[in-house]
Motif scaffolding. Sequence first.
Motif, PDB file in Angstrom:
ATOM      1  N   UNK A 288       0.776  -1.235   0.037  1.00 24.77           N
ATOM      2  CA  UNK A 288      -0.004  -0.110  -0.200  1.00 24.77           C
ATOM      3  C   UNK A 288       0.961   1.387  -0.082  1.00 24.77           C
ATOM      4  N   UNK A 289       1.741   1.257   0.868  1.00 27.25           N
ATOM      5  CA  UNK A 289       2.897   2.084   0.878  1.00 27.25           C
ATOM      6  C   UNK A 289       3.518   2.526  -0.604  1.00 27.25           C
ATOM      7  N   UNK A 290       3.731   1.459  -1.228  1.00 29.11           N
ATOM      8  CA  UNK A 290       4.428   1.721  -2.571  1.00 29.11           C
ATOM      9  C   UNK A 290       3.301   2.301  -3.475  1.00 29.11           C
ATOM     10  N   UNK A 291       2.183   1.623  -3.485  1.00 24.51           N
ATOM     11  CA  UNK A 291       1.283   2.154  -4.581  1.00 24.51           C
ATOM     12  C   UNK A 291       0.913   3.798  -4.191  1.00 24.51           C
ATOM     13  N   UNK A 292       1.077   4.208  -2.981  1.00 23.42           N
ATOM     14  CA  UNK A 292       0.525   5.558  -2.772  1.00 23.42           C
ATOM     15  C   UNK A 292       1.684   6.393  -3.109  1.00 23.42           C
ATOM     16  N   UNK A 293       2.910   6.243  -3.113  1.00 21.91           N
ATOM     17  CA  UNK A 293       4.190   6.946  -3.331  1.00 21.91           C
ATOM     18  C   UNK A 293       4.009   6.863  -4.869  1.00 21.91           C
ATOM     19  N   UNK A 294       3.967   5.981  -5.562  1.00 18.11           N
ATOM     20  CA  UNK A 294       3.840   5.999  -6.910  1.00 18.11           C
ATOM     21  C   UNK A 294       2.928   6.759  -7.618  1.00 18.11           C
ATOM     22  N   UNK A 295       1.780   6.798  -7.019  1.00 10.99           N
ATOM     23  CA  UNK A 295       0.570   7.876  -7.305  1.00 10.99           C
ATOM     24  C   UNK A 295       1.040   9.282  -7.337  1.00 10.99           C
ATOM     25  N   UNK A 296       1.440   9.671  -6.111  1.00 14.44           N
ATOM     26  CA  UNK A 296       1.895  11.065  -5.637  1.00 14.44           C
ATOM     27  C   UNK A 296       2.976  11.279  -6.756  1.00 14.44           C
ATOM     28  N   UNK A 297       3.984  10.474  -6.983  1.00 16.06           N
ATOM     29  CA  UNK A 297       5.247  10.880  -7.933  1.00 16.06           C
ATOM     30  C   UNK A 297       4.592  10.969  -9.255  1.00 16.06           C
TER      31      UNK A 297
END
Length: 480
Positions: A288-297
Amino acid sequence: MARAVTAGLERKVTSAIRWSAVNSLLQRLGQVGVGVLIARLVAPEQFGVFAVALVVLNIVLSVSEMGVSVALVRSDKPVDELAPTVTTLSIASGVLLCLACVVGAPFFAAAMGTPQATGVIQLMSVSLVVAGASAVPGALLQREFRQNHKFVADTSGFVVGTAVVVVLAVLGFGAWSLAWQRIAVNLVSAGVMFAYTERRYRPGFDPRQARELLAFGLPLAGASLLVFGVLNVDQIVVGSVLGTVPLGYYLLAVNLANWPVAAFSQPVRSVSLAAFSQVRNDPELLARTFARALRLLALATVPACVLLAALADPLVRIVYGERWAPAAQALALLVLLGALRVALELGYDYLAGAGRSRAILVIHLVWLVALVPLLALGAHLDGIRGVAVAQSVVVLVFIVPAYLLAFRPYGLRARVLGAAVARPVLGGAVMVVVAVGVQWVVEEPLWRLLAGGALASLAYAAVVFPLRHEVLGLLRRSKA
């Protein structure tokens, strides 16, 4: 208790990202301004000489401390137990690699067809000693999410380095001015990081700790060397196949194309390894942390990359001058490649945080093996533009599928990642249509740049508007 720990980690991470974002944006804006000035003072062939020296420096920097500083960031063991051995390994490798560069510089410069780069390479190799000595302070700042202190170090180095390069460029030092700038930046930044490190760790050596550090770090160092190859072999090919002047044009295009990567990816990467490492025992939270970071990037990176790609020609002509116009041939493709690199670099940190250093090594080995022959073919067929095409083909055909395969054990599927970036990608597609339409209608380069940039940005904002709550939520948490 677990929820409180997670909330505390999130506050640390968001605060660190905020500081790192400010740091990266200011650094990149300043570097763009200085880069424009230097491009008007230094000829393309001098940029080519500096590029040859930079390739050598990046080769050895990628393995200069054998990955042990990353192990220090990731490890759960007390810092006092590991730091002396890390210090010894980092300094020793920096000194040895510096000596190797001094001895080998004439041979590499001759192989690249640029013997005048020999002295510049030897001067820049001093950075290896500085990097080795400052590896532990830098790792501690990253481990403890102290990006506010990293901001001070980077800003101090930038200010001093800018003064050095401008004065020397005006005096006619050419590529040497860029080399001295690199030395000044590293020395000042290292000094500030040492000042912010509460404990001083003298060199020491524990054989057991060394074996554990190297067992984790050496595969990462090997992967870092392969990462260097992936990111810099194109410059080697351009220099050896096309010559110094095309290499100067290509270096300018690479520097511009890397702007979104450095400005938006670096803030997240400065904390992502430490953050992923701390939640690696919770696969669901890690994914979940990875997916959220990817979207913000993606929200920040996609519009910047699309604008640079769609407006490459008027941007280069107006900002850098007509003599640099050939750089635009490669810029558009390199920028779109940069957008993919942002996601892949985050994936690199995800796998490193999960302890998959060998998977990282294999992926980058495949990347380099596939890249080299296609780069040479692209250079022969279509110059610097062909080189850029070759890189995009390799990433899309080989590397994106390889990362998706490595993610599968952690529940990260292409469908989940695609959903995370769907709206930013859609907004980017709309931007392309608007920007290209403006290019067809408007002939004056300045108005093409201004009108195309403004209208495309408005179109993107309209598409991603529903995600505003997620961004605002991040900002509110960072202030909490």
